[in-house]
Design an enzyme around this catalytic site. Structure first.
Site, PDB file in Angstrom:
ATOM      1  N   GLY A   1       1.320  14.065  40.200  1.00  0.00           N
ATOM      2  CA  GLY A   1       0.736  14.738  38.479  1.00  0.00           C
ATOM      3  C   GLY A   1       1.309  13.826  37.460  1.00  0.00           C
TER       4      GLY A   1
ATOM      5  N   ARG B   1      -4.325  12.929  43.732  1.00  0.00           N
ATOM      6  CA  ARG B   1      -4.082  13.831  45.165  1.00  0.00           C
ATOM      7  C   ARG B   1      -5.444  12.462  45.909  1.00  0.00           C
ATOM      8  NH1 ARG B   1       0.100  16.053  42.873  1.00  0.00           N
ATOM      9  NH2 ARG B   1      -0.080  17.603  41.020  1.00  0.00           N
TER      10      ARG B   1
ATOM     11  N   ASP C   1       8.319  12.457  44.862  1.00  0.00           N
ATOM     12  CA  ASP C   1       8.123  12.543  46.439  1.00  0.00           C
ATOM     13  C   ASP C   1       7.207  12.459  47.365  1.00  0.00           C
ATOM     14  OD1 ASP C   1      10.906  13.701  45.977  1.00  0.00           O
ATOM     15  OD2 ASP C   1      10.946  15.283  47.454  1.00  0.00           O
TER      16      ASP C   1
ATOM     17  N   THR D   1       7.396  12.353  37.585  1.00  0.00           N
ATOM     18  CA  THR D   1       6.842  13.907  37.221  1.00  0.00           C
ATOM     19  C   THR D   1       7.964  14.863  36.134  1.00  0.00           C
ATOM     20  OG1 THR D   1       7.233  15.928  38.438  1.00  0.00           O
ATOM     21  CG2 THR D   1       8.725  13.855  39.666  1.00  0.00           C
TER      22      THR D   1
ATOM     23  N   ASP E   1       8.654  17.466  36.978  1.00  0.00           N
ATOM     24  CA  ASP E   1       9.132  18.366  37.471  1.00  0.00           C
ATOM     25  C   ASP E   1      10.949  18.264  37.768  1.00  0.00           C
ATOM     26  OD1 ASP E   1       7.474  19.761  37.517  1.00  0.00           O
ATOM     27  OD2 ASP E   1       6.530  19.480  39.796  1.00  0.00           O
TER      28      ASP E   1
ATOM     29  N   ASP F   1      12.280  17.066  39.776  1.00  0.00           N
ATOM     30  CA  ASP F   1      12.285  17.653  41.138  1.00  0.00           C
ATOM     31  C   ASP F   1      12.655  16.297  42.401  1.00  0.00           C
ATOM     32  OD1 ASP F   1      10.298  17.503  41.516  1.00  0.00           O
ATOM     33  OD2 ASP F   1       9.369  18.419  42.940  1.00  0.00           O
TER      34      ASP F   1
ATOM     35  N   ARG G   1       6.331  24.547  40.545  1.00  0.00           N
ATOM     36  CA  ARG G   1       5.822  25.084  41.608  1.00  0.00           C
ATOM     37  C   ARG G   1       6.684  25.327  42.324  1.00  0.00           C
ATOM     38  NH1 ARG G   1       0.906  21.969  44.443  1.00  0.00           N
ATOM     39  NH2 ARG G   1      -0.048  22.636  42.178  1.00  0.00           N
TER      40      ARG G   1
END
Ligand code: ADP
Ligand code: F6P
Length: 324
Positions: free
Chosen positions: A15, A76, A107, A129, A131, A133, A175
């Site tokens: 992303g 992707r 990741d 990212t 996120d 994360d 997500r």
């Protein structure tokens, strides 16, 4: 003795995230300052397999630091998950004289980088990212812009929600990770925050909370729902039926990934990108750049992928107390 690095590649993968351009710019300019040539690989691993590779000079990254998205494009790539795809990618790097590769992504992109390393390509990951994360780093490029974009949008929804005395479910991205939801939940003063890491799927608790708040005179009820939790629109219908209070769902969606990066994203991306170029030019491999305890640092990519990250319990507790 380690082989002298004469050219490195840079790609963005997974992303996109605001600040990726600042990272590409920093990789490019720092490598050039180190006397190393730079090749930009378009559209992530897909572009590598398609040999979409361009020379990057300092001037090619001019006028990009303030731009959202990624000038290299991202993708992707299913083929790159296969052994043949990874070998082909490594062979293409060698064919183009790419001695090392900076992979800016999350990741998943790091896993791809590790596979390239197994085929003899030096790799360094940079955390990109929205996120937040990635376990080895307290900061990921794009998070700050994304949460500020979401926060501003949620403030606007709150205005109209209060005027109409409605309940609003606002779905933010994430997500598998609730960091955007947690930060916006606190920053926007949400009444309920639903995080993939914590949500118990007890909708009745939310319904009771809405009814109690209404009795206490609250004119709005903001629920921040992380993308991973479920379907906000049907949740809104169920809540409206159970409470009798008009309930609307707003899905913020991809607007959170776009836009001009904040100063923080530009700065962190610039330092992280330059750091990645430095360690790669020095012949290091299998590293990922991170930010920990106020310092920019790097970790072994295998170790980094094994690390776990969770929503800090204290922050979660505070988010609940402040929402009363
Ligand atoms: P992110 O990097 O944001 O986590 P993805 O998980 O979608 O995004 O990963 C981006 C790309 O990295 C994938 O499309 C794929 O090409 C590559 N990738 C992801 N996981 C692996 C893996 N286990 N092995 C090889 N390549 C991978
Ligand atoms: O960039 C991270 C992220 O936005 C996640 O929060 C989300 O689940 C995912 O990417 C969606 O991206 P796409 O639809 O591009 O696969």
């Amino acid at each position: 003795m380690a082989k002298k690095i004469s050219a490195i590649g840079v790609l963005t993968s997974g992303g996109d995230a605001p600040g990726m351009n600042a990272a590409i710019r920093a990789v490019t300019r720092k490598a050039i300052a180190n006397g190393v040539k730079v090749k930009g690989i378009k559209k992530g691993y897909q572009g590598l397999l398609n040999e979409e590779i361009i020379d990057l000079e300092a001037k090619n990254v001019s006028d990009t630091i303030q731009r959202g998205g990624t000038i290299l494009g991202t993708a992707r790539c299913a083929e790159f998950r296969t052994e043949e795809g990874q070998k082909k990618g490594a062979d293409i790097c060698k064919k183009f004289g790419i001695d090392g590769l900076v992979v800016i992504g999350g990741d998943g992109s790091y896993r791809g980088a590790l596979d390239l390393a197994k085929h003899g390509i030096n790799v360094v990951g940079v955390p990109g990212t929205i996120d937040l994360d990635i376990a080895c780093t307290e900061y990921t490029i794009g998070f700050d812009t994304a949460v500020n974009t979401a926060m501003e949008a949620i403030d606007k929804v709150r205005d109209t929600s209060s005027s109409h005395e409605r309940c609003s479910i606002i779905e933010v991205m994430g997500r598998n990770a609730g960091y955007i939801a947690l930060w916006c939940g606190v920053a926007n003063g949400a009444e309920d925050i639903l995080l993939p890491e914590r949500y118990d799927y007890d909708e009745q608790k939310i319904i009771n909370n809405i009814i109690n708040n209404r009795k206490r005179g609250k004119t709005h009820h903001i629920i921040i729902n992380a993308e991973g939790i479920g379907h906000s629109t049907s949740m809104a219908r169920r809540i409206e039926a159970a409470t009798g209070i008009e309930t609307r769902a707003t899905i913020l969606g991809y607007m959170q990934r776009g836009g001009s990066p904040t100063c923080k994203d530009r700065f962190y991306a610039s330092i992280m990108g330059a750091y990645a170029a430095d360690i790669l030019c020095a012949g290091k491999t299998n590293r990922v750049v991170g930010y920990q305890h106020g310092e920019f640092t790097d970790f072994d990519i295998n170790e980094a992928l094994k690390m776990q990250k969770d929503i800090p319990e204290y922050q979660y507790e505070i988010s609940r107390i402040l929402s009363l």
